[in-house]
Design a protein around this motif. Structure first.
Motif, PDB file in Angstrom:
ATOM      1  N   ALA A 238     -10.459   5.543  -0.693  1.00 40.14           N
ATOM      2  CA  ALA A 238     -10.561   4.259  -1.424  1.00 40.14           C
ATOM      3  C   ALA A 238     -11.205   3.204  -0.520  1.00 40.14           C
ATOM      4  O   ALA A 238     -12.097   2.453  -0.960  1.00 40.14           O
ATOM      5  CB  ALA A 238      -9.181   3.805  -1.876  1.00 40.14           C
ATOM      6  N   VAL A 239     -10.807   3.150   0.749  1.00 38.59           N
ATOM      7  CA  VAL A 239     -11.379   2.140   1.660  1.00 38.59           C
ATOM      8  C   VAL A 239     -12.855   2.466   1.906  1.00 38.59           C
ATOM      9  O   VAL A 239     -13.715   1.577   1.905  1.00 38.59           O
ATOM     10  CB  VAL A 239     -10.580   2.068   2.986  1.00 38.59           C
ATOM     11  CG1 VAL A 239     -11.249   1.123   3.981  1.00 38.59           C
ATOM     12  CG2 VAL A 239      -9.141   1.616   2.714  1.00 38.59           C
TER      13      VAL A 239
ATOM     14  N   ALA B 232      -7.486  -1.849  -0.958  1.00 35.45           N
ATOM     15  CA  ALA B 232      -8.494  -1.031  -0.261  1.00 35.45           C
ATOM     16  C   ALA B 232      -9.695  -1.910   0.064  1.00 35.45           C
ATOM     17  O   ALA B 232     -10.261  -1.846   1.163  1.00 35.45           O
ATOM     18  CB  ALA B 232      -8.904   0.157  -1.123  1.00 35.45           C
TER      19      ALA B 232
ATOM     20  N   VAL C 299       0.846  -1.200   0.000  1.00 38.42           N
ATOM     21  CA  VAL C 299       0.000   0.000   0.000  1.00 38.42           C
ATOM     22  C   VAL C 299       0.882   1.251   0.000  1.00 38.42           C
ATOM     23  O   VAL C 299       0.740   2.150  -0.822  1.00 38.42           O
ATOM     24  CB  VAL C 299      -0.937   0.003   1.243  1.00 38.42           C
ATOM     25  CG1 VAL C 299      -1.621   1.345   1.406  1.00 38.42           C
ATOM     26  CG2 VAL C 299      -1.975  -1.118   1.128  1.00 38.42           C
TER      27      VAL C 299
ATOM     28  N   LEU D 197      -6.127   6.956   0.460  1.00 38.45           N
ATOM     29  CA  LEU D 197      -6.394   5.616   0.999  1.00 38.45           C
ATOM     30  C   LEU D 197      -7.722   5.602   1.758  1.00 38.45           C
ATOM     31  O   LEU D 197      -8.535   4.685   1.586  1.00 38.45           O
ATOM     32  CB  LEU D 197      -5.239   5.175   1.912  1.00 38.45           C
ATOM     33  CG  LEU D 197      -5.373   3.765   2.471  1.00 38.45           C
ATOM     34  CD1 LEU D 197      -5.352   2.714   1.365  1.00 38.45           C
ATOM     35  CD2 LEU D 197      -4.252   3.462   3.474  1.00 38.45           C
TER      36      LEU D 197
END
Ligand code: CS2
Length: 503
Positions: free
Chosen positions: A479-480, A413, A399, A476
């Motif tokens: 995206a998660v 993700a 990541v 991030l």
């Protein structure tokens, strides 16, 4: 246990006295177990050690190199020690594939101690110059380090050992090593030693050295620190073999094929790999003769294994649990999960060291075959345990590297969102209960946030003991959050389908 055909005749239990009665089809030790010397002390006699390193030492004993019997030391699991002692240390290794299982009796474990129950013997063994290798499989959490590589003082047992009186019984592996090796330094200062981590950590040897030296420094034992620097080597190693938890089906296999009972056989795959730095301060058996790869540097192998095999395992574990798939072979047979695993590899391979990239395609091809082994029944729930310690070494290096290079992290993700859902458990309408030392803390943290995907993603990723500073990455978090939103809407399989069609 009794023979169903002959209810009056109980089966004999595997031990030195019954070894000769074992069915001839089964490979037995070619040496006399009682005559083997003890040259290795292994901390953490779980299934993995018994299917992996113990087999290589058993090979050495079989070849007539009689110095390499093992003294196993467990810090917590009394049940394994009791079972092994009742069998004179013998156990059956079952190799499972699509053909008939292959059985072999391993006799390398010549002694099994529960450290807290036999503190004097444990310390005496650590100090004994005949012990030339101390190896460890204590799992990621056993090293008591935080993501910054500092001693993790939130661990109660570690803090107790740091403050303990000199003669108190230690609670952690670091505590036992420090006490035992302090005695070795006093009693046999010239007795060099190899301390070999066999856990799934990157730079596991360096990690062990750092953890132990930090512990010894924090205890203020400068003389031991110096001795460790001079007399002890800490080779890094990459160890690999898939070893599911033992089941009653394994016990039944031994009874049926061997004609004896074994309380704790080990079931594993035919594949095994061990790459270790050839830095053994006090000698070693001819490991190459057992197929062990001796290398100058194993870091590339470690990265490849953690980022391709273990990362895929954890992805399968959390998405599989959410999708109701209980074993790895079931999961990999599902087109959406298989596509996700392949996409994870597409994300991870570009982050591997240059020397490893050319090997990655074949490596992944073999992984697909290993994961599909239906005879292993490797449970997703087993792999899902301890994510807070596994994820930082399996997913996060990829990541970080991808984010640094301005690349996307689609499937990772999604993997993080799946872990988050598993941690929320009942609050997310999921009945999975994951074993993890941080599970409660994380579940509470997520519960207090509510249900907003962005807030949940931020809540998880800003948990520094796991993620360090990754929570600052807006990319991030978004995206998660997006994957979480889709999981809520379309379920994990719907999300996987969408992710693998439109990365
Ligand atoms: C697995 C590993 O349980 C897990 O977390 O990913 O134990 C894996 O099976 C081994 O590392 C394979 O060598």
């Amino acid at each position: 246990m009794t023979d169903p055909q002959c209810a009056n005749r109980p089966y004999d239990r595997l031990s030195l006295s019954t070894l000769a009665h074992i069915a001839p089809i089964i490979q037995r030790p070619a040496y006399t177990p009682n005559q083997a010397g003890i040259g290795v002390l292994h901390v953490g006699v779980g299934n993995f050690h018994r299917a992996h390193q113990a087999v290589a030492f058993d090979d050495a004993l079989n070849r007539g190199d009689s110095a390499w019997g093992i003294c196993g030391v467990n810090l917590h699991s009394r049940a394994v020690c009791d079972a092994l002692r009742a069998q004179d240390g013998l156990y059956t290794l079952i190799e499972r594939s699509e053909s008939a299982p292959r059985l072999r009796v391993i006799a390398a474990l010549r002694e099994c101690l529960l450290a807290g129950q036999s503190p004097e013997t444990t310390l005496a063994r650590l100090a004994d110059p005949r012990i030339r290798i101390v190896s460890l499989t204590i799992t990621e959490k056993g090293y008591c380090l935080d993501p910054q590589g500092e001693l993790d003082r939130s661990q109660a047992d570690l803090v107790a050992d740091l403050k303990a009186a000199p003669h108190a019984t230690p609670r952690t592996a670091l505590g036992w090593l420090a006490r035992g090796l302090a005695r070795r330094r006093e009693q046999a200062p010239d007795a060099a030693l190899t301390l070999m981590s066999c856990d799934n950590l990157s730079a596991n040897g360096k990690t062990l050295k750092r953890a132990l030296l930090s512990f010894v420094a924090a205890r203020g034992d400068a003389a031991l620190e110096r001795w460790l620097e001079q007399q002890v080597s800490f080779p890094c190693s990459m160890v690999d073999r898939i070893v599911p938890a033992t089941t009653d089906a394994d016990r039944e296999t031994v009874q049926r094929v061997a004609g004896l009972t074994d309380a704790w056989p080990i079931s594993t795959e035919p594949f095994t790999q061990w790459v270790v730095e050839d830095r053994f301060a006090a000698g070693r058996p001819d490991l190459a003769a057992s197929g062990v790869q001796l290398a100058d540097d194993v870091s590339g192998w470690e990265d490849m294994k953690l980022r391709l095999l273990n990362a895929a395992h954890s992805l399968i574990a959390y998405t599989g649990l959410l999708a109701g798939l209980s074993t790895v072979d079931q999961a990999i047979a599902h087109p959406a999960l298989r596509a996700a695993v392949e996409q994870l590899w597409d994300e991870a391979i570009p982050t591997l060291p240059r020397t490893m990239k050319p090997l990655a395609t074949d490596y992944c091809r073999e992984l697909l075959i290993r994961f599909a082994n239906p005879a292993l029944a490797h449970r997703t729930e087993q792999i899902a345990a301890d994510g807070s310690k596994k994820i930082p070494v399996r997913w996060l290096p990829t990541v970080r590297q991808r984010l640094d290079q301005g690349r996307t992290v689609g499937i990772l993700a999604l993997a993080l969102a799946a872990w988050l859902q598993c941690l929320r458990g009942a609050s997310a309408g999921i009945s999975v209960i994951i074993k993890d030392p941080q599970a409660q803390t994380l579940a509470k943290r997520l519960d207090s946030i509510g249900t907003d995907p962005k807030a949940l993603a931020h809540g998880l990723l800003s948990y520094e003991p796991v993620f360090g500073d990754l929570g600052h990455s807006q990319e991030l978090v978004s995206a998660v959050a997006a994957k979480l939103h889709t999981i809520n809407k379309a379920g994990v399989l719907g999300t996987l389908n969408e992710a693998t069609i439109r990365p």
